[in-house]
Design a protein around this motif. Structure first.
Motif, PDB file in Angstrom:
ATOM      1  N   SER A 142       5.994  28.659  33.574  1.00 15.87           N
ATOM      2  CA  SER A 142       6.866  27.598  32.919  1.00 15.87           C
ATOM      3  C   SER A 142       6.833  27.715  31.468  1.00 15.87           C
ATOM      4  O   SER A 142       5.973  28.551  30.925  1.00 15.87           O
ATOM      5  N   GLY A 143       7.623  26.723  30.921  1.00  9.64           N
ATOM      6  CA  GLY A 143       7.753  26.912  29.343  1.00  9.64           C
ATOM      7  C   GLY A 143       6.673  26.241  28.948  1.00  9.64           C
ATOM      8  O   GLY A 143       5.777  27.001  27.988  1.00  9.64           O
ATOM      9  N   ALA A 144       5.853  25.300  29.527  1.00 13.21           N
ATOM     10  CA  ALA A 144       4.432  24.790  28.739  1.00 13.21           C
ATOM     11  C   ALA A 144       3.547  26.189  28.787  1.00 13.21           C
ATOM     12  O   ALA A 144       2.567  26.262  28.162  1.00 13.21           O
ATOM     13  N   TRP A 145       3.536  26.818  30.142  1.00 15.01           N
ATOM     14  CA  TRP A 145       2.436  27.868  30.313  1.00 15.01           C
ATOM     15  C   TRP A 145       2.733  28.840  29.235  1.00 15.01           C
ATOM     16  O   TRP A 145       1.844  29.501  28.547  1.00 15.01           O
ATOM     17  N   LEU A 146       3.942  29.448  29.288  1.00 13.05           N
ATOM     18  CA  LEU A 146       4.420  30.251  28.319  1.00 13.05           C
ATOM     19  C   LEU A 146       3.771  29.969  26.741  1.00 13.05           C
ATOM     20  O   LEU A 146       3.534  30.711  25.858  1.00 13.05           O
ATOM     21  N   GLY A 147       4.415  28.796  26.499  1.00 13.43           N
ATOM     22  CA  GLY A 147       4.009  28.257  25.105  1.00 13.43           C
ATOM     23  C   GLY A 147       2.325  28.304  24.729  1.00 13.43           C
ATOM     24  O   GLY A 147       1.642  28.346  23.698  1.00 13.43           O
ATOM     25  N   LEU A 148       1.557  27.837  25.831  1.00 10.45           N
ATOM     26  CA  LEU A 148       0.155  27.940  25.885  1.00 10.45           C
ATOM     27  C   LEU A 148      -0.558  29.431  25.700  1.00 10.45           C
ATOM     28  O   LEU A 148      -1.337  29.566  24.782  1.00 10.45           O
ATOM     29  N   GLN A 149       0.223  30.375  26.451  1.00 10.85           N
ATOM     30  CA  GLN A 149      -0.139  31.628  26.420  1.00 10.85           C
ATOM     31  C   GLN A 149       0.051  32.351  24.977  1.00 10.85           C
ATOM     32  O   GLN A 149      -0.755  33.042  24.475  1.00 10.85           O
ATOM     33  N   ALA A 150       1.018  31.914  24.372  1.00  8.33           N
ATOM     34  CA  ALA A 150       1.527  32.480  22.933  1.00  8.33           C
ATOM     35  C   ALA A 150       0.485  31.937  22.139  1.00  8.33           C
ATOM     36  O   ALA A 150      -0.004  32.719  21.393  1.00  8.33           O
ATOM     37  N   MET A 151       0.100  30.702  22.329  1.00  6.06           N
ATOM     38  CA  MET A 151      -0.885  30.113  21.383  1.00  6.06           C
ATOM     39  C   MET A 151      -2.296  30.641  21.464  1.00  6.06           C
ATOM     40  O   MET A 151      -3.075  31.128  20.507  1.00  6.06           O
ATOM     41  N   LYS A 152      -2.655  31.105  22.575  1.00 10.96           N
ATOM     42  CA  LYS A 152      -4.017  31.601  22.815  1.00 10.96           C
ATOM     43  C   LYS A 152      -4.118  33.130  22.428  1.00 10.96           C
ATOM     44  O   LYS A 152      -5.029  33.499  21.605  1.00 10.96           O
ATOM     45  N   ALA A 153      -2.887  33.645  22.390  1.00  8.28           N
ATOM     46  CA  ALA A 153      -2.705  34.969  21.964  1.00  8.28           C
ATOM     47  C   ALA A 153      -2.856  35.146  20.414  1.00  8.28           C
ATOM     48  O   ALA A 153      -3.492  35.833  19.979  1.00  8.28           O
ATOM     49  N   ALA A 154      -2.068  33.978  19.790  1.00 11.48           N
ATOM     50  CA  ALA A 154      -2.090  34.011  18.326  1.00 11.48           C
ATOM     51  C   ALA A 154      -3.694  33.718  17.760  1.00 11.48           C
ATOM     52  O   ALA A 154      -3.755  34.413  16.811  1.00 11.48           O
ATOM     53  N   LEU A 155      -4.201  32.732  18.638  1.00 13.66           N
ATOM     54  CA  LEU A 155      -5.704  32.318  18.239  1.00 13.66           C
ATOM     55  C   LEU A 155      -6.637  33.523  18.053  1.00 13.66           C
ATOM     56  O   LEU A 155      -7.466  33.669  17.204  1.00 13.66           O
ATOM     57  N   LEU A 156      -6.378  34.216  19.084  1.00 14.00           N
ATOM     58  CA  LEU A 156      -7.283  35.521  19.290  1.00 14.00           C
ATOM     59  C   LEU A 156      -7.029  36.572  18.252  1.00 14.00           C
ATOM     60  O   LEU A 156      -7.885  37.117  17.559  1.00 14.00           O
ATOM     61  N   ALA A 157      -5.705  36.810  17.951  1.00 10.91           N
ATOM     62  CA  ALA A 157      -5.422  37.462  16.967  1.00 10.91           C
ATOM     63  C   ALA A 157      -5.834  37.195  15.369  1.00 10.91           C
ATOM     64  O   ALA A 157      -6.505  37.956  14.741  1.00 10.91           O
ATOM     65  N   LYS A 158      -5.831  35.937  15.316  1.00 11.43           N
ATOM     66  CA  LYS A 158      -5.996  35.101  14.200  1.00 11.43           C
ATOM     67  C   LYS A 158      -7.580  35.277  13.854  1.00 11.43           C
ATOM     68  O   LYS A 158      -8.312  35.842  12.948  1.00 11.43           O
ATOM     69  N   ASP A 159      -8.446  35.310  15.066  1.00  5.27           N
ATOM     70  CA  ASP A 159     -10.031  35.295  15.070  1.00  5.27           C
ATOM     71  C   ASP A 159     -10.438  36.960  14.903  1.00  5.27           C
ATOM     72  O   ASP A 159     -11.578  37.346  15.079  1.00  5.27           O
ATOM     73  N   GLY A 160      -9.410  37.774  15.065  1.00  5.63           N
ATOM     74  CA  GLY A 160      -9.745  39.228  14.838  1.00  5.63           C
ATOM     75  C   GLY A 160     -10.461  39.568  16.419  1.00  5.63           C
ATOM     76  O   GLY A 160     -11.077  40.719  16.519  1.00  5.63           O
ATOM     77  N   MET A 161     -10.191  38.750  17.418  1.00  5.19           N
ATOM     78  CA  MET A 161     -10.635  38.906  18.731  1.00  5.19           C
ATOM     79  C   MET A 161      -9.838  39.404  19.856  1.00  5.19           C
ATOM     80  O   MET A 161     -10.052  39.572  20.960  1.00  5.19           O
ATOM     81  N   GLY A 162      -8.602  39.410  19.347  1.00  2.00           N
ATOM     82  CA  GLY A 162      -7.269  40.063  20.069  1.00  2.00           C
ATOM     83  C   GLY A 162      -6.325  41.062  19.587  1.00  2.00           C
ATOM     84  O   GLY A 162      -6.543  40.962  18.236  1.00  2.00           O
ATOM     85  N   PRO A 163      -5.557  41.701  19.992  1.00  2.00           N
ATOM     86  CA  PRO A 163      -4.823  42.474  19.156  1.00  2.00           C
ATOM     87  C   PRO A 163      -3.724  41.677  18.587  1.00  2.00           C
ATOM     88  O   PRO A 163      -3.499  40.307  18.830  1.00  2.00           O
ATOM     89  N   PRO A 164      -3.047  42.231  17.326  1.00  2.00           N
ATOM     90  CA  PRO A 164      -2.144  41.636  16.438  1.00  2.00           C
ATOM     91  C   PRO A 164      -1.121  41.339  17.523  1.00  2.00           C
ATOM     92  O   PRO A 164      -0.664  42.022  18.424  1.00  2.00           O
ATOM     93  N   THR A 165      -0.362  40.095  17.408  1.00  2.00           N
ATOM     94  CA  THR A 165       0.917  39.876  17.899  1.00  2.00           C
ATOM     95  C   THR A 165       1.894  38.981  17.115  1.00  2.00           C
ATOM     96  O   THR A 165       1.413  38.234  15.954  1.00  2.00           O
ATOM     97  N   LEU A 166       2.988  39.246  16.836  1.00  2.00           N
ATOM     98  CA  LEU A 166       4.043  38.813  16.440  1.00  2.00           C
ATOM     99  C   LEU A 166       4.293  37.250  16.435  1.00  2.00           C
ATOM    100  O   LEU A 166       4.859  36.345  15.581  1.00  2.00           O
ATOM    101  N   MET A 167       3.550  36.963  17.814  1.00  2.00           N
ATOM    102  CA  MET A 167       3.765  35.374  17.991  1.00  2.00           C
ATOM    103  C   MET A 167       3.106  34.577  17.059  1.00  2.00           C
ATOM    104  O   MET A 167       3.232  33.393  16.861  1.00  2.00           O
ATOM    105  N   LYS A 168       2.025  35.106  16.462  1.00  2.00           N
ATOM    106  CA  LYS A 168       1.105  34.362  15.547  1.00  2.00           C
ATOM    107  C   LYS A 168       2.150  33.972  14.489  1.00  2.00           C
ATOM    108  O   LYS A 168       2.077  32.977  14.165  1.00  2.00           O
ATOM    109  N   GLU A 169       2.967  34.889  13.878  1.00  2.00           N
ATOM    110  CA  GLU A 169       3.809  34.787  12.875  1.00  2.00           C
ATOM    111  C   GLU A 169       4.953  33.662  13.255  1.00  2.00           C
ATOM    112  O   GLU A 169       5.357  32.633  12.473  1.00  2.00           O
ATOM    113  N   LEU A 170       5.477  34.045  14.516  1.00  2.00           N
ATOM    114  CA  LEU A 170       6.585  33.157  15.023  1.00  2.00           C
ATOM    115  C   LEU A 170       6.137  31.623  15.332  1.00  2.00           C
ATOM    116  O   LEU A 170       6.840  30.535  15.125  1.00  2.00           O
ATOM    117  N   LEU A 171       4.799  31.546  15.802  1.00  2.00           N
ATOM    118  CA  LEU A 171       4.428  30.357  16.019  1.00  2.00           C
ATOM    119  C   LEU A 171       4.180  29.336  14.700  1.00  2.00           C
ATOM    120  O   LEU A 171       4.451  28.326  14.420  1.00  2.00           O
TER     121      LEU A 171
END
Lengths: 293, 293
Positions: free
Chosen positions: B154-183
């Motif tokens: 769903s939209g809510a699930w997609l938004g939550l996954q985007a945020m999770k990926a962005a936060l992992l990238a920010k912490d250097g604990m996940g791969p970089p993602t454009l979603m961080k900048e877009l969010l």
């Protein structure tokens, strides 16, 4: 460690989403009193947090035979949520009744406690999860972004994953899992009522369900093992990121820690040391001179 | 389809977490008036839901030049959340001002609308997600357990996954993602403020962020593609489960549907038909004789 040898007494408080613990010590760090009160997460309910802090402090001081009117009481206050600037600011402006107050995050207090005020690092896995490292006056946190967006591997996250797996199994859209039956037992409901039981549930309520993942895993449940593997991968990745900062010690703390510990890679386990003191003592250490913070 | 040729007018309402839509038709199903009011999810706020329903009905009737005092108005009320028994019961006991009321789930209304009251199935992918099939008087739902425990894809699930990926990238604990900048652009904040911006956010607020996943995917972002693959896997599995019930038609509806549609397996897409009418018309169909419900 050199300490302030004045007539001060030190009050250390650690407050979070489910409870608030206070300890009062003298300048020799001898414990004179302690108390536990209700929830104290200022992000969730500011006034309740202040009330719980006030209650736990009052009862710890009463047990110690001290009064804030007659004695110089220095408060070290560690709270969940004060990593957010505006929350920190609001609590820091509280017109507390003590001689002085120092406000720090609950992560920082857990770290100071685990290593008796010295440099080190902690991975906290309780209702939430996060990492914190403090070396040579520099500190850095990992994760800890809150539920449901962060806090992977935490009790709340484990409970949520268990529920997701159970609902997929119930719908016939995921493999069967023992967690479905264990959750129904835990929540005293039928599978079709699992979702309604958790509508608007708090992270603390999800964390109550984490035990179903460990129980199902013990009985060989593949889905539970998968959830725990994902948790372990995250905690291990966090540990490796933390160890790059060279902390003299690393501790795993929080209610879920004892359950995750035996599942960690044995080489990583060798890097993990027993916490030396609890977070409320960590809040006390934050008050002492020469403590690196 | 045979219709009640009385002097009744039919009021169809579809209410959910973000808005409430009403339509009023005569016995020939000619639209005489329509209106949109605010949120109407009785799980979230019962009184607000009743107020929004009342407002949308009042305005649709006014546009049609009808009054509940002078005309026989039959209300078909479709609401999110009434799949839960106690919520259904509470809304069903509402002392509404109309001649009669029939209460159904928003899923049911979407299905009736998509197939003009005939047998069929829908997969709804909006703020939440769920599947619903209605064949030979038998119905079954799939998923739809609410955020954050269900509603995968769903939209809510997609938004939550985007945020999770962005936060992992920010912490250097996940791969970089454009979603961080877009969010960060979407929320007008720095990466370190992403988590605080979403503390206590509703599913509707997370759904606002779903567009960052599609935008990043278009630019070749591997993390975004992974999230969309997981969403597609779930929606496809749901579609296959639904098709086993042999519905004459299957429609994909909801705000996220147009974005997911081109990503679905082309053989599955051949099974998917355009929805013939909207859910508020589906609520009207639920009132008509000979409609299988």
């Amino acid at each position: 460690m050199q300490r302030n040898q004045s007539s001060s007494f030190y009050l250390g408080v650690d407050g979070g989403g489910s409870k608030c613990k206070a300890v009062v010590v003298n300048h020799n760090l001898e414990i004179l009193g302690s108390a536990i009160a209700g929830p104290a997460n200022p992000c969730v309910d500011y006034q309740l947090a202040i009330d719980s802090i006030t209650e736990s402090c009052g009862r710890a001081l009463a047990e110690a035979g001290l009064s804030k009117e007659q004695h110089r009481i220095e408060l070290g206050l560690a709270l969940a949520g004060v990593n957010f600037d505006h929350v920190f600011q609001r609590v820091n402006e509280w017109s507390h009744p003590f001689h002085s107050m120092r406000l720090i995050t609950d992560w920082h207090a857990a770290c100071l406690g685990a290593h008796e005020g010295r440099d080190g690092a902690v991975i906290i896995v309780g209702t939430g999860s996060c990492g914190y490292v403090c070396v040579n006056g520099q500190s850095k946190s990992f994760g800890g972004h809150g539920f449901p967006v962060g806090d992977k591997g935490s009790g709340a996250w484990l409970g949520l994953q268990a529920m997701k797996a159970a609902l997929l199994a119930k719908d016939g859209m995921g493999p069967p899992t023992l967690m479905k039956e264990l959750l129904c037992t835990s929540l005293s409901c039928k599978p079709e009522d699992l979702a309604i039981r958790m509508v608007g549930a708090s992270s603390a309520q999800y964390a109550q369900l984490a035990k179903t993942v460990f129980a199902a895993n013990k009985q060989g449940d593949v889905q539970a093992a998968g959830i725990l593997n994902e948790a372990i991968d995250y905690i291990e990745a966090m540990a490796h990121s933390i160890l790059e900062y060279g902390p003299p010690r690393l501790s795993l703390v929080g209610g879920i820690a004892p359950f995750l510990m035996p599942l960690l890679n044995h080489r990583l386990r060798e890097h993990i040391s027993r916490p030396l003191a609890n977070p409320e003592m960590g809040a006390v250490y934050s008050l002492l001179k020469n403590t690196k913070t």
